[in-house]
Scaffold this active site. Structure first.
Site, PDB file in Angstrom:
ATOM      1  N   HIS A  24       0.832  -1.214   0.000  1.00 12.79           N
ATOM      2  CA  HIS A  24       0.000   0.000   0.000  1.00 12.79           C
ATOM      3  C   HIS A  24       0.858   1.252   0.000  1.00 12.79           C
ATOM      4  CE1 HIS A  24       0.152   1.039   4.382  1.00 12.79           C
ATOM      5  NE2 HIS A  24       0.238  -0.260   4.575  1.00 12.79           N
TER       6      HIS A  24
ATOM      7  N   ASP B 247       5.999   1.669   6.984  1.00  7.13           N
ATOM      8  CA  ASP B 247       4.718   1.003   6.704  1.00  7.13           C
ATOM      9  C   ASP B 247       3.950   1.912   5.746  1.00  7.13           C
ATOM     10  OD1 ASP B 247       2.202  -0.148   6.729  1.00  7.13           O
ATOM     11  OD2 ASP B 247       1.755   0.431   8.773  1.00  7.13           O
TER      12      ASP B 247
ATOM     13  N   GLU C  66      -5.151   1.761   2.663  1.00  8.69           N
ATOM     14  CA  GLU C  66      -5.040   0.614   3.574  1.00  8.69           C
ATOM     15  C   GLU C  66      -5.352   1.042   4.988  1.00  8.69           C
ATOM     16  OE1 GLU C  66      -2.996  -2.425   6.212  1.00  8.69           O
ATOM     17  OE2 GLU C  66      -2.707  -0.272   6.138  1.00  8.69           O
ATOM     18  N   GLU C  67      -4.818   2.205   5.374  1.00 12.13           N
ATOM     19  CA  GLU C  67      -4.950   2.658   6.761  1.00 12.13           C
ATOM     20  C   GLU C  67      -6.392   3.053   7.105  1.00 12.13           C
ATOM     21  OE1 GLU C  67      -2.562   2.032   8.619  1.00 12.13           O
ATOM     22  OE2 GLU C  67      -0.711   2.162   7.455  1.00 12.13           O
TER      23      GLU C  67
ATOM     24  N   HIS D  24       3.580   3.303  12.818  1.00 10.02           N
ATOM     25  CA  HIS D  24       2.563   4.368  12.925  1.00 10.02           C
ATOM     26  C   HIS D  24       3.048   5.543  13.773  1.00 10.02           C
ATOM     27  CE1 HIS D  24      -1.184   1.910  11.590  1.00 10.02           C
ATOM     28  NE2 HIS D  24      -0.128   1.683  10.841  1.00 10.02           N
TER      29      HIS D  24
END
Lengths: 339, 336
Positions: A62, A170, A198-199, A309
C-alpha cells in the site's frame, strides 16, 4: 534498495491522498510493465515474465501512510484534526507535521510545569489536541492550511546505528520491493498492485483484489516489532534483524496454512532469514484479498518495524533484503505452479 | 546578523552538561561585537564599557533540558534519567542525540497498543528507553552519564515562528546577542555586561556562580515564559506575537520594572505577573553577593521543554528592543 526506500519514505501520502507517492511510483516503473490506475487510485501493473504463469499471482503493497486531516481552524489559528489511520496520542504529542500545501506545524501540549499531578498521569484526549502552524489568528491560519487538507509526519529518514529510522516504513518498504521486482527480469508473469487507503480499512485492496482476480496474493507490509526492553518473551511479536516475517494469523486473516508452511520451508532451503509473529495482532491488506470474490490464497511477508505508525519507525536494511528475496521466491514458485 | 539567522545558529547547536557546541556559537557571535570572556563556571560574558563603572547585566541561559544515560541495555538500548523538567507523555517515538564518544542518533521506544493495559495511563521515564539502532559494541561508544538532547533542529512555521528543541533559552540568548550588536556602537552611560549562563535547568546553578564572579549593580534576565495554549487559562499565559512579557513580581525591583515599561512605551509588549519568585535565573542573581537590583523580560513560548517549542521572531525582537532602550535610557546610578 535503501536509496529507493529513503525517497519513498520521504514522500508524503496520507491515506486517501496518495498522489505524490503514486506519481513517483508511476515514473519509476514506466516501461517495465503494463500499467493502469483504477478509479480509487490503485496502480495495477502487469509484469511480463520470461514464461507464462500457471496461476495468476498478485503482489500488493500500500502507498498510503498514517496521517491527520484538518477538521477545523479556531479563532486563535489553532488547527484541529482527526487521524487518518491509527496514531497513538504520545506519537502525536510534540511532533512535527507537514501539510499538503507545504505548511509545517507542531502538535501542542500543555506545558508540564502547568499540569497538576493527576493531569500528568493521563493522556490528553485526541479532540483536545491542536496544531500550531505559526499563525497569529484564524485568518492567517486559513492562508496556510484549509479544512480537509491532510498532513503527515515531517520526512525524516536517517540511519541510526545499523538500522534505519523513518516515518512511513509502513508501507513504503512494500512499495520499494515491488518497484524493484517490476524493474528487473521476472521468471513468470505477475501483477503488482500499489494500493490506496489501507490505513482506512483495506479499502484500496478490496477493489484491487476484485479487479485483478488472482489465484494467489502476497501482501508485502511493515509489521509491529516490539523487541524493546519494555516487553519480553512472546510479547515482543517479532524481532528487528531476524529476517522477513511470515504470518500465520493476525486480526484480519487466518492465512492459508499450506502457503505459510511452504513459505517457511522455501525460506529455510534458500538461506532467507525468516520468522513469524508470536502475537495474533495487527492486520493488513491480506484481510481484503483472502475473502475477495470466491476466496484467494494469501500470504503476508512483512518487515519488522519498531514504533510503527509513528514519526520514527525503526527497521533493519537486512530484513528488507530478506523480505525482497522471499517475495520474489514466493511469486516464482506460485506462478510456476510449484506450491 | 539577522535575528532569524542567530536563532537558527543557536538552536542548531546543543548544550547540556558540557556536551554540545552552543556555548561556542554564542562566544563566536558575541566576540564580533564586544570583548568576550569565558568564566571558570562556563558562563560567557561580553562587556560594553560605558562612561561609568555602574554595571547593568543582561542575562540568559544557554543550557537546555535533556537526559543523562543511566543504563546501557542489551540490543542497543539505553535508559536515561531526566536533566530538567520533562513530560514523559511526549517522549515515545521522539528523536534524540546521545553525546557518547561520538554523537549517536536514537529514538525513544514505545510499546504497541495491543500490549498495553486497557486503562490509558501515561508513559513515564522508567518504562521507556532509547533505541540507538546499534547492534554491537554499544558500551564502546556510550557510557553512563553521557548527555542526551532532543534532536529537533530549527524550522520555520509560517513566516514569524521558529520551532526548535532548545528555544528555552536560546531565544533569550538571541535577544541578548541582538541587543549587544545594536548597542555595540552606542554611547552608554553605564557599563553593560551580557551574561550567557549555564545550568539553569538544573536549578539556576550557573547563574549563582557566574553572578558571583561579576561585580554588578543591576540585572535584567531574559527567559521564555508560557505562551497562549489551548487548555491553559489565559491568565497563566502571554500572547504569542504580543511582544516581550515584562514581569511584575514582588521579588523584582520596582524601579527596574518601571524602567523596563518606560523603555517599552513605543513597543508592543505585555505584562506578566508572578506572585512570588519568578522561576528564572533572576531569582538567584538578585540575591548574589550584597544584592542586585533586578528585572525580568520573557519571550512567550509554546510547548516548553518539548521538541515542539515555538517562539515568534517578532517577540524575540521586542525583548531585544526593550533591553536596548533600557540600556540607552540608563543614567547610571539614577535607578533606585
Amino acid at each position: 534498495m535503501m536509496q529507493l526506500l529513503e525517497k519513498l519514505c520521504n514522500l508524503c501520502g496520507a491515506a486517501g491522498r496518495e498522489d505524490k507517492v503514486r506519481d513517483f511510483i508511476l515514473s519509476e516503473i514506466e516501461g517495465y510493465a503494463d500499467i493502469k490506475v483504477d478509479n480509487l487510485g490503485n496502480i495495477i501493473a502487469d509484469k511480463k515474465g520470461k514464461k507464462r504463469a500457471k496461476i495468476k499471482v498478485v503482489a500488493d503493497a500500500h502507498m498510503d501512510e498514517v496521517g491527520i486531516i484538518v477538521t477545523h481552524i479556531d479563532e486563535g489559528g489553532f488547527v484541529k484534526f482527526a487521524t487518518c489511520g491509527g496514531i497513538e496520542i504520545p506519537a502525536l504529542l510534540g511532533k512535527r507535521f507537514v501539510f499538503e500545501k507545504g505548511a509545517v506545524g507542531v502538535v501542542c501540549s500543555k506545558p508540564t510545569h502547568l499540569c497538576d499531578a493527576a493531569e500528568k498521569k493521563v493522556l490528553p484526549k485526541l479532540d483536545s489536541l491542536c496544531i500550531d502552524v505559526g499563525a497569529k489568528d484564524k485568518k492567517e491560519a486559513e492562508e496556510m492550511v484549509c479544512v480537509g487538507e491532510t498532513a503527515v509526519f515531517v520526512p525524516n529518514f536517517e540511519k541510526i546505528g545499523n538500522l534505519i529510522c523513518a516515518k512511513a516504513l509502513d508501507d513504503r518498504v512494500g512499495c520499494t520491493v515491488l518497484i524493484k521486482l517490476l524493474k528487473e527480469e521476472a521468471e513468470y508473469d505477475f501483477t503488482a498492485v500499489f494500493s490506496v487507503q489501507e490505513e482506512l480499512g483495506l479499502r484500496g485492496a478490496k477493489v484491487a483484489a476484485f479487479s485483478t482476480n488472482p489465484d494467489a496474493a502476497i501482501i508485502v507490509e511493515g509489521t509491529t516489532a516490539a523487541d524493546v526492553p519494555e516487553s519480553s518473551g512472546a510479547n515482543r511479536v517479532c524481532h528487528v534483524g531476524d529476517g522477513a516475517v511470515l504470518s500465520f494469523m493476525d486480526r484480519s486473516t487466518m492465512y492459508d496454512k499450506k502457503l505459510y508452511d511452504d513459505g517457511r520451508r522455501l525460506a529455510d532451503q534458500n538461506g532467507i532469514k525468516c520468522q513469524t509473529k508470536s502475537v495474533v495482532a495487527g492486520g493488513n491488506n491480506a484481510g481484503a484479498y483472502h475473502i475477495a470474490r470466491g476466496g484467494i490464497r494469501t500470504a503476508a511477508v512483512s518487515l519488522p518495524c519498531r514504533y510503527i505508525h509513528s514519526s520514527s519507525s525503526v527497521a533493519s536494511p537486512s530484513d528488507a533484503e530478506n523480505v525482497y528475496r522471499l517475495v520474489k521466491l514466493l511469486i516464482e514458485k506460485l506462478a510456476g505452479g510449484e506450491i | 546578523m539577522e535575528l532569524k539567522d542567530t536563532l537558527f545558529a543557536l538552536t542548531g547547536a546543543d548544550f547540556l552538561g558540557g556536551s554540545g557546541d552552543a556555548k561556542n556559537v554564542i562566544k563566536e557571535i558575541a566576540s564580533q561585537y564586544a570583548p568576550t570572556e569565558e568564566l571558570k563556571d562556563g558562563g560567557i560574558v561580553a562587556t560594553l564599557k560605558g562612561k561609568t563603572d555602574y554595571t547593568l547585566l543582561f542575562e540568559a541561559h544557554y543550557d537546555q533540558i535533556g537526559f543523562v544515560v543511566t543504563e546501557v541495555l542489551e540490543g542497543g538500548f539505553v535508559r536515561v534519567g531526566n536533566a530538567g523538567g520533562i513530560d514523559p507523555r511526549i517522549l515515545p517515538s521522539t528523536r534524540v542525540k546521545i553525546y557518547g564518544k561520538e554523537v549517536v542518533k536514537g529514538v525513544f521506544t514505545s510499546v504497541p497498543p495491543h500490549l498495553k493495559k486497557e486503562d490509558e495511563t501515561a508513559p513515564d521515564l522508567s518504562c521507556l528507553s532509547i533505541d540507538t539502532g546499534l547492534t554491537d559494541n554499544v558500551s564502546d561508544i556510550i557510557s553512563l552519564g553521557d548527555r542526551v538532547v532532543f534532536d529537533a533542529p530549527p524550522v520555520m512555521l509560517g513566516n514569524d515562528t521558529v520551532n526548535a528543541a532548545s528555544l528555552d533559552d536560546r531565544a533569550g540568548c538571541a535577544a541578548l546577542l541582538w541587543a549587544l550588536e545594536n548597542l555595540s556602537d552606542k554611547e552608554l552611560a553605564v557599563t553593560v555586561k551580557f551574561l550567557f549562563a549555564d545550568k539553569e535547568e538544573l536549578g539556576m546553578r550557573g547563574a549563582v556562580t557566574s553572578a558571583f564572579n561579576i561585580e554588578l549593580d543591576e540585572a535584567v534576565a531574559v527567559d521564555v515564559s508560557f505562551g497562549d495554549t489551548p487548555g491553559v487559562p489565559s491568565y497563566q499565559t502571554g500572547k504569542m506575537g504580543g511582544g516581550a512579557m515584562i514581569c511584575h513580581s514582588p521579588a523584582l525591583t520596582k524601579s527596574v520594572v518601571d524602567g523596563l515599561f518606560e523603555a517599552s512605551k513605543d513597543l508592543v509588549v505585555q505584562p506578566e505577573v508572578t506572585g512570588g519568585r519568578t522561576g528564572t535565573d533572576i531569582d538567584v542573581i538578585s540575591i548574589s553577593r550584597g544584592g542586585v537590583k533586578s528585572g525580568l523580560v520573557s519571550v512567550p513560548q509554546r510547548n516548553m521543554h518539548t521538541p515542539a517549542e515555538t517562539v515568534r521572531i517578532s517577540d524575540v525582537k521586542s525583548v531585544a528592543d526593550v533591553l536596548i532602550n533600557y540600556a540607552l535610557n540608563h543614567k547610571g546610578g539614577a535607578v533606585k
